[in-house]
Motif scaffolding. Structure first.
Motif, PDB file in Angstrom:
ATOM      1  N   HIS A  17       0.883  -1.167   0.000  1.00 47.83           N
ATOM      2  CA  HIS A  17       0.000   0.000   0.000  1.00 47.83           C
ATOM      3  C   HIS A  17       0.918   1.214   0.000  1.00 47.83           C
ATOM      4  CE1 HIS A  17       0.917   0.254   4.325  1.00 47.83           C
ATOM      5  NE2 HIS A  17       0.844  -1.062   4.259  1.00 47.83           N
ATOM      6  N   GLY A  18       0.389   2.398   0.121  1.00 45.68           N
ATOM      7  CA  GLY A  18       1.207   3.608   0.034  1.00 45.68           C
ATOM      8  C   GLY A  18       2.397   3.612   0.967  1.00 45.68           C
ATOM      9  N   GLN A  19       2.172   3.278   2.223  1.00 42.17           N
ATOM     10  CA  GLN A  19       3.254   3.319   3.211  1.00 42.17           C
ATOM     11  C   GLN A  19       4.372   2.337   2.863  1.00 42.17           C
ATOM     12  OE1 GLN A  19       2.923   1.648   7.377  1.00 42.17           O
ATOM     13  NE2 GLN A  19       2.481   3.814   7.728  1.00 42.17           N
ATOM     14  N   VAL A  20       4.010   1.138   2.468  1.00 40.23           N
ATOM     15  CA  VAL A  20       5.007   0.139   2.100  1.00 40.23           C
ATOM     16  C   VAL A  20       5.629   0.490   0.749  1.00 40.23           C
ATOM     17  CG1 VAL A  20       5.304  -2.262   1.344  1.00 40.23           C
ATOM     18  CG2 VAL A  20       4.098  -1.763   3.464  1.00 40.23           C
ATOM     19  N   GLY A  21       4.788   0.786  -0.218  1.00 38.47           N
ATOM     20  CA  GLY A  21       5.259   1.006  -1.581  1.00 38.47           C
ATOM     21  C   GLY A  21       6.077   2.258  -1.771  1.00 38.47           C
ATOM     22  N   VAL A  22       5.883   3.257  -0.925  1.00 36.06           N
ATOM     23  CA  VAL A  22       6.596   4.509  -1.092  1.00 36.06           C
ATOM     24  C   VAL A  22       7.591   4.735   0.052  1.00 36.06           C
ATOM     25  CG1 VAL A  22       6.367   7.014  -1.309  1.00 36.06           C
ATOM     26  CG2 VAL A  22       4.655   5.517  -2.353  1.00 36.06           C
ATOM     27  N   VAL A  23       7.085   4.849   1.272  1.00 35.46           N
ATOM     28  CA  VAL A  23       7.929   5.216   2.411  1.00 35.46           C
ATOM     29  C   VAL A  23       8.962   4.142   2.721  1.00 35.46           C
ATOM     30  CG1 VAL A  23       7.919   5.860   4.855  1.00 35.46           C
ATOM     31  CG2 VAL A  23       6.077   6.655   3.367  1.00 35.46           C
ATOM     32  N   ASN A 142      16.322 -11.203  13.342  1.00 38.58           N
ATOM     33  CA  ASN A 142      16.020 -10.040  14.170  1.00 38.58           C
ATOM     34  C   ASN A 142      14.574  -9.637  13.885  1.00 38.58           C
ATOM     35  OD1 ASN A 142      16.036  -7.654  15.672  1.00 38.58           O
ATOM     36  ND2 ASN A 142      17.038  -6.486  14.048  1.00 38.58           N
ATOM     37  N   VAL A 143      13.654  -9.926  14.812  1.00 38.74           N
ATOM     38  CA  VAL A 143      12.229  -9.651  14.628  1.00 38.74           C
ATOM     39  C   VAL A 143      11.859  -8.437  15.471  1.00 38.74           C
ATOM     40  CG1 VAL A 143       9.891 -10.568  14.808  1.00 38.74           C
ATOM     41  CG2 VAL A 143      11.787 -12.117  14.278  1.00 38.74           C
ATOM     42  N   PHE A 144      11.240  -7.446  14.826  1.00 40.83           N
ATOM     43  CA  PHE A 144      10.870  -6.226  15.535  1.00 40.83           C
ATOM     44  C   PHE A 144       9.599  -5.629  14.953  1.00 40.83           C
ATOM     45  CE2 PHE A 144      13.703  -5.181  12.074  1.00 40.83           C
ATOM     46  CZ  PHE A 144      13.114  -4.075  11.469  1.00 40.83           C
ATOM     47  N   ILE A 145       8.901  -4.864  15.788  1.00 36.13           N
ATOM     48  CA  ILE A 145       7.702  -4.144  15.360  1.00 36.13           C
ATOM     49  C   ILE A 145       8.113  -2.704  15.083  1.00 36.13           C
ATOM     50  CG2 ILE A 145       5.411  -3.317  16.057  1.00 36.13           C
ATOM     51  CD1 ILE A 145       5.262  -5.823  17.900  1.00 36.13           C
ATOM     52  N   GLN A 146       7.713  -2.191  13.927  1.00 36.18           N
ATOM     53  CA  GLN A 146       7.994  -0.806  13.565  1.00 36.18           C
ATOM     54  C   GLN A 146       7.009  -0.400  12.476  1.00 36.18           C
ATOM     55  OE1 GLN A 146      11.875  -0.088  11.805  1.00 36.18           O
ATOM     56  NE2 GLN A 146      11.968   1.963  12.676  1.00 36.18           N
ATOM     57  N   GLU A 147       6.111   0.492  12.804  1.00 36.80           N
ATOM     58  CA  GLU A 147       5.075   0.918  11.868  1.00 36.80           C
ATOM     59  C   GLU A 147       5.666   1.672  10.671  1.00 36.80           C
ATOM     60  OE1 GLU A 147       1.307   1.474  10.249  1.00 36.80           O
ATOM     61  OE2 GLU A 147       1.972   0.114  11.803  1.00 36.80           O
ATOM     62  N   THR A 148       6.451   2.699  10.944  1.00 34.71           N
ATOM     63  CA  THR A 148       7.085   3.480   9.880  1.00 34.71           C
ATOM     64  C   THR A 148       8.590   3.544  10.163  1.00 34.71           C
ATOM     65  OG1 THR A 148       6.949   5.639  10.970  1.00 34.71           O
ATOM     66  CG2 THR A 148       5.012   4.934   9.685  1.00 34.71           C
ATOM     67  N   ASP A 150      10.450   5.923  10.731  1.00 32.79           N
ATOM     68  CA  ASP A 150      10.791   6.914  11.761  1.00 32.79           C
ATOM     69  C   ASP A 150      10.437   6.456  13.172  1.00 32.79           C
ATOM     70  OD1 ASP A 150      11.768   8.653   9.829  1.00 32.79           O
ATOM     71  OD2 ASP A 150       9.840   9.676   9.591  1.00 32.79           O
ATOM     72  N   ASP A 151       9.621   5.418  13.301  1.00 34.49           N
ATOM     73  CA  ASP A 151       9.218   4.933  14.619  1.00 34.49           C
ATOM     74  C   ASP A 151      10.348   4.131  15.270  1.00 34.49           C
ATOM     75  OD1 ASP A 151       6.666   6.018  14.336  1.00 34.49           O
ATOM     76  OD2 ASP A 151       5.813   4.149  13.572  1.00 34.49           O
ATOM     77  N   LYS A 152      10.302   4.077  16.578  1.00 35.73           N
ATOM     78  CA  LYS A 152      11.261   3.280  17.342  1.00 35.73           C
ATOM     79  C   LYS A 152      10.981   1.796  17.089  1.00 35.73           C
ATOM     80  CE  LYS A 152      12.518   2.372  22.184  1.00 35.73           C
ATOM     81  NZ  LYS A 152      12.063   0.987  22.303  1.00 35.73           N
ATOM     82  N   LYS A 153      12.051   1.011  16.957  1.00 39.68           N
ATOM     83  CA  LYS A 153      11.899  -0.438  16.816  1.00 39.68           C
ATOM     84  C   LYS A 153      11.608  -1.031  18.187  1.00 39.68           C
ATOM     85  CE  LYS A 153      15.094  -1.115  12.958  1.00 39.68           C
ATOM     86  NZ  LYS A 153      16.326  -1.793  12.523  1.00 39.68           N
ATOM     87  N   ILE A 154      10.626  -1.942  18.235  1.00 37.12           N
ATOM     88  CA  ILE A 154      10.299  -2.670  19.462  1.00 37.12           C
ATOM     89  C   ILE A 154      10.660  -4.132  19.223  1.00 37.12           C
ATOM     90  CG2 ILE A 154       8.463  -3.354  21.041  1.00 37.12           C
ATOM     91  CD1 ILE A 154       6.910  -0.827  20.028  1.00 37.12           C
ATOM     92  N   LYS A 155      11.601  -4.647  19.965  1.00 37.94           N
ATOM     93  CA  LYS A 155      11.989  -6.050  19.808  1.00 37.94           C
ATOM     94  C   LYS A 155      10.798  -6.936  20.145  1.00 37.94           C
ATOM     95  CE  LYS A 155      16.923  -5.685  20.748  1.00 37.94           C
ATOM     96  NZ  LYS A 155      17.430  -6.182  19.481  1.00 37.94           N
TER      97      LYS A 155
END
Length: 160
Positions: A17-23, A142-148, A150-155
């Motif tokens: 989608h936009g966030q994945v395809g562009v950012v 290395n598995v982490f949650i990160q929406e964008t 610029d967001d902090k990575k959460i292990k």
């Protein structure tokens, strides 16, 4: 052939989608989006919609089943910088167990559905999701949650 250049792998139930395809694509320096998901590999409408996003970003896009990804990704050209996108943790686990060299797994949007509990603002998981992500992490990814970007990575180990 050497190891394919998988710049990032992301679980996102919306896939491209936009966030994945562009950012994300520009952030990780990818020139090829590879959607590895059995259902999407057979769904021309979804492919058309995602292809439009890839076209607007100037990157190539492929839609493969999990099995085709496992059997074919090692043939990738060195000039291909691959952003691998899957719909579920189960897809990611199948790829890792099938020998796809995934070093980082980014968890993006995993929407709410019955039986899932909120883990972060945009991430909902059931026990199967957690088990699959633990297995991927236990395999050395290395598995982490990160929406964008610029967001902090959460292990993943901090939340499951």
């Amino acid at each position: 052939m050497g190891e394919p250049d998988i710049v990032l792998t992301r679980v996102d139930n919306r896939l491209v989608h936009g966030q994945v395809g562009v950012v994300w694509t520009s952030s990780v320096g990818a020139n090829l989006l590879l959607v590895a998901n059995d259902d999407t590999a057979e769904d021309e409408l979804q492919q058309q919609l995602m292809s439009a996003t890839a076209d607007s970003s100037g990157v190539g896009i492929r839609f493969w089943t999990i099995d085709k990804t496992i059997s074919t990704i090692h043939k990738a050209s060195a000039r291909q910088h691959i952003f691998l996108v899957v719909r579920t943790p189960q897809d990611a686990r199948r790829l890792v167990e099938g020998g796809v060299p995934i070093h980082e797994l980014n968890i993006g949007n995993m929407h709410f559905s019955d039986g899932k509990e909120q883990v972060t603002k945009y991430t909902y998981m059931n026990q199967q999701d957690k088990d699959d992500l633990r297995a991927v992490a236990d395999a050395g990814v290395n598995v982490f949650i990160q929406e964008t970007p610029d967001d902090k990575k959460i292990k993943i180990q901090e939340v499951i």
